[in-house]
Write an enzyme that holds these catalytic residues in place. Structure first.
Site, short mmCIF file in Angstrom:
data_model
loop_
_atom_site.label_atom_id
_atom_site.label_comp_id
_atom_site.label_asym_id
_atom_site.label_seq_id
_atom_site.Cartn_x
_atom_site.Cartn_y
_atom_site.Cartn_z
N SER A 1 39.83 36.67 43.07
CA SER A 1 38.83 36.71 44.14
C SER A 1 37.83 35.60 43.96
CB SER A 1 38.11 38.05 44.07
OG SER A 1 36.94 38.04 44.86
N TYR B 1 46.05 47.04 52.05
CA TYR B 1 45.77 46.09 53.14
C TYR B 1 46.49 44.75 52.93
CZ TYR B 1 42.72 42.97 55.95
OH TYR B 1 42.22 42.04 56.82
N TYR C 1 33.64 45.18 38.73
CA TYR C 1 34.77 44.75 39.55
C TYR C 1 35.01 43.24 39.35
CZ TYR C 1 36.90 42.64 43.64
OH TYR C 1 37.66 41.86 44.45
N LYS D 1 38.19 40.97 37.55
CA LYS D 1 38.95 39.84 38.13
C LYS D 1 38.97 38.67 37.15
CE LYS D 1 40.30 41.71 41.93
NZ LYS D 1 41.71 42.11 42.01
C1 UD1 Z 1 32.80 41.60 48.79
C2 UD1 Z 1 32.54 41.59 47.33
C3 UD1 Z 1 33.60 40.75 46.68
C4 UD1 Z 1 34.97 41.31 46.98
C5 UD1 Z 1 35.17 41.42 48.47
C6 UD1 Z 1 36.43 42.22 48.73
C7 UD1 Z 1 30.12 41.88 47.04
C8 UD1 Z 1 28.87 41.23 46.59
N1 UD1 Z 1 31.22 41.09 47.04
O1 UD1 Z 1 32.64 40.26 49.28
O2 UD1 Z 1 33.36 40.76 45.29
O3 UD1 Z 1 35.96 40.49 46.42
O4 UD1 Z 1 34.08 42.11 49.08
O5 UD1 Z 1 36.67 42.30 50.09
O6 UD1 Z 1 30.13 43.02 47.40
N2 UD1 Z 1 27.57 42.36 55.60
C9 UD1 Z 1 26.64 42.83 56.51
N3 UD1 Z 1 26.74 44.13 56.92
C10 UD1 Z 1 27.70 44.97 56.46
C11 UD1 Z 1 28.65 44.48 55.54
C12 UD1 Z 1 28.55 43.17 55.13
O7 UD1 Z 1 25.74 42.09 56.93
O8 UD1 Z 1 27.71 46.14 56.86
C13 UD1 Z 1 27.50 40.95 55.18
C14 UD1 Z 1 27.30 40.76 53.68
O9 UD1 Z 1 25.94 40.74 53.37
C15 UD1 Z 1 27.99 39.42 53.46
C16 UD1 Z 1 29.08 39.37 54.51
O10 UD1 Z 1 28.73 40.36 55.48
O11 UD1 Z 1 27.09 38.38 53.71
C17 UD1 Z 1 30.45 39.71 53.97
O12 UD1 Z 1 30.36 40.94 53.25
P1 UD1 Z 1 31.66 41.70 52.69
O13 UD1 Z 1 32.64 41.84 53.78
O14 UD1 Z 1 31.18 42.94 52.01
O15 UD1 Z 1 32.27 40.69 51.66
P2 UD1 Z 1 31.59 39.98 50.39
O16 UD1 Z 1 30.31 40.59 50.01
O17 UD1 Z 1 31.60 38.51 50.64
#
Ligand code: UD1
Length: 341
Positions: free
Chosen positions: A126, A13, A151, A155
């Site tokens: 990250s 990506y 993970y 990093k």
């Molecule tokens: C995550 C990883 C981070 C990594 C990054 C890579 C965790 C705790 N962190 O970041 O280490 O570098 O991905 O891209 O996993 N959310 C929802 N519904 C969903 C998916 C996500 O509500 O189906 C929310 C999550 O709770 C969060 C936000 O969306 O608050 C962003 O989530 P996500 O895209 O998974 O990224 P991070 O968790 O910030």
């Protein structure tokens, strides 16, 4: 003579978007990828967008002999090292898989750069290294917190490997870019994020729900201490992020770096909530998303966004693309791969 840059993980990506921006900035690029979490469509997209027949080598960076052959074949002076596993949950379930892959590939790259006298390396770090920060926004000086996943630990450890290596070895310099939350796709909709299986990240889950591939988006928690109760993140457009890599490489190629090892946050500086992001996605794409509030996800931090002053001032880089355009591009990409009009 044009500089050549090796992009490891360049079929993925962020790697594919960076390959495009490097080529458009005048660099020659060679893409290396083991295709473990990607396929040739990313490379083909890069070729289509740029009109350049970018060389591609299928290689696993953990295979040092194979990687050595790549170093023998191409005279790149710089490396951008993206190739790594990145699923947080999987890394907790199978930490050795993450330590072996992410650390060994980093060490092999550094070893071979020394052996072949290649100078500049950019590492994909990250914002996960900050954990739940005590003060927001986070600057590069904000202390790293102990990682809560293998993970995240890889990093941090790769940052340390890079710091120690460039400090010790003459002729080597490095920049770690700490990405916040990369989202969106190239405006051509020819490259974008291609998660395998059920997406773990928010935006791919949103676009797949809009496309009818997923039934319903779960918003993980609405009882956090934030204005609307959902988590805050700094969503950075993937093309803007890709451009930060070009600037980082140029800085080292032109000897403008101020230290042998530098770290930069790469974000927008804005904290956006999950619910805000969902609403904006609906608005800019004129659609309704099926979503529900679900329990908090284990391991999520409440809020994090970047102080980007250092990148703004030192790199002369800032995020430019408007969040609405980014969300339009994410949907355009999903529609393109699903054949939706
Ligand atoms: C995550 C990883 C981070 C990594 C990054 C890579 C965790 C705790 N962190 O970041 O280490 O570098 O991905 O891209 O996993 N959310 C929802 N519904 C969903 C998916 C996500 O509500 O189906 C929310 C999550 O709770 C969060 C936000 O969306 O608050 C962003 O989530 P996500 O895209 O998974 O990224 P991070 O968790 O910030």
């Amino acid at each position: 003579m044009k500089q050549m840059v090796l992009v490891s993980g360049g079929a993925g990506y962020i790697g594919s978007h960076t390959a495009v921006e490097l080529i458009e900035a005048g660099y020659d690029v060679v893409v290396a990828d083991n295709l473990s979490n990607s396929d040739m469509s990313g490379v083909e997209g890069v070729r289509k967008i740029t009109g350049v027949d970018v060389p591609f080598v299928q290689v696993d960076c953990c295979d040092k002999e194979a990687l050595r052959r790549l170093f023998e074949q191409y005279e790149f002076g710089s490396v951008i090292h993206f190739a790594a596993f990145k699923a947080v949950g999987e890394s907790v379930a199978d930490p050795m898989k993450y330590y072996r892959n992410n650390l060994l590939s980093m060490m092999n790259i550094v070893d071979l750069m020394r052996e072949f006298g290649r100078e500049n390396i950019v590492f994909s770090s990250s914002a996960t290294v900050y954990g739940e920060a005590d003060e927001l926004p986070v600057t590069e000086q904000t202390p790293r917190k102990p990682a809560t996943s293998a993970y995240g630990n890889t990093k941090q450890m790769c940052e340390d490997i890079l710091r120690d290596a460039v400090t010790a070895y003459e002729g080597l310099k490095g920049i770690a870019l700490r990405y916040f939350n990369p989202i969106g796709a190239h405006p051509s909709a020819l490259i974008g994020e291609l998660p395998r299986g059920v997406p773990q990240n928010l935006v791919p889950f949103i676009t797949q729900t809009a496309a009818g591939v997923r039934e319903c988006l779960s918003v993980f928690g609405n009882d956090y201490p934030t204005p609307d109760g959902s988590c805050l993140r700094d969503y950075i457009d993937v093309v803007d992020l890709a451009k930060a890599h070009v600037v980082a490489i140029s800085r080292m190629v032109e000897n403008k770096n101020k230290a042998k090892y530098e770290i930069f946050n790469v974000g927008t500086g804005n904290g956006v909530s999950v619910l805000e992001l969902v609403e904006r996605f609906e608005k800019v794409n004129s659609l309704k998303l099926n979503y529900k509030i679900a329990p908090r996800r284990a391991g999520d931090v409440v809020a994090i966004w970047a102080d980007t002053s250092l990148a703004n001032e030192e790199l002369g880089w800032r995020a430019e693309r408007d969040l609405d355009d980014t969300l339009r591009s994410a949907w355009a990409w999903e529609k393109n791969i699903r054949g939706i009009k």
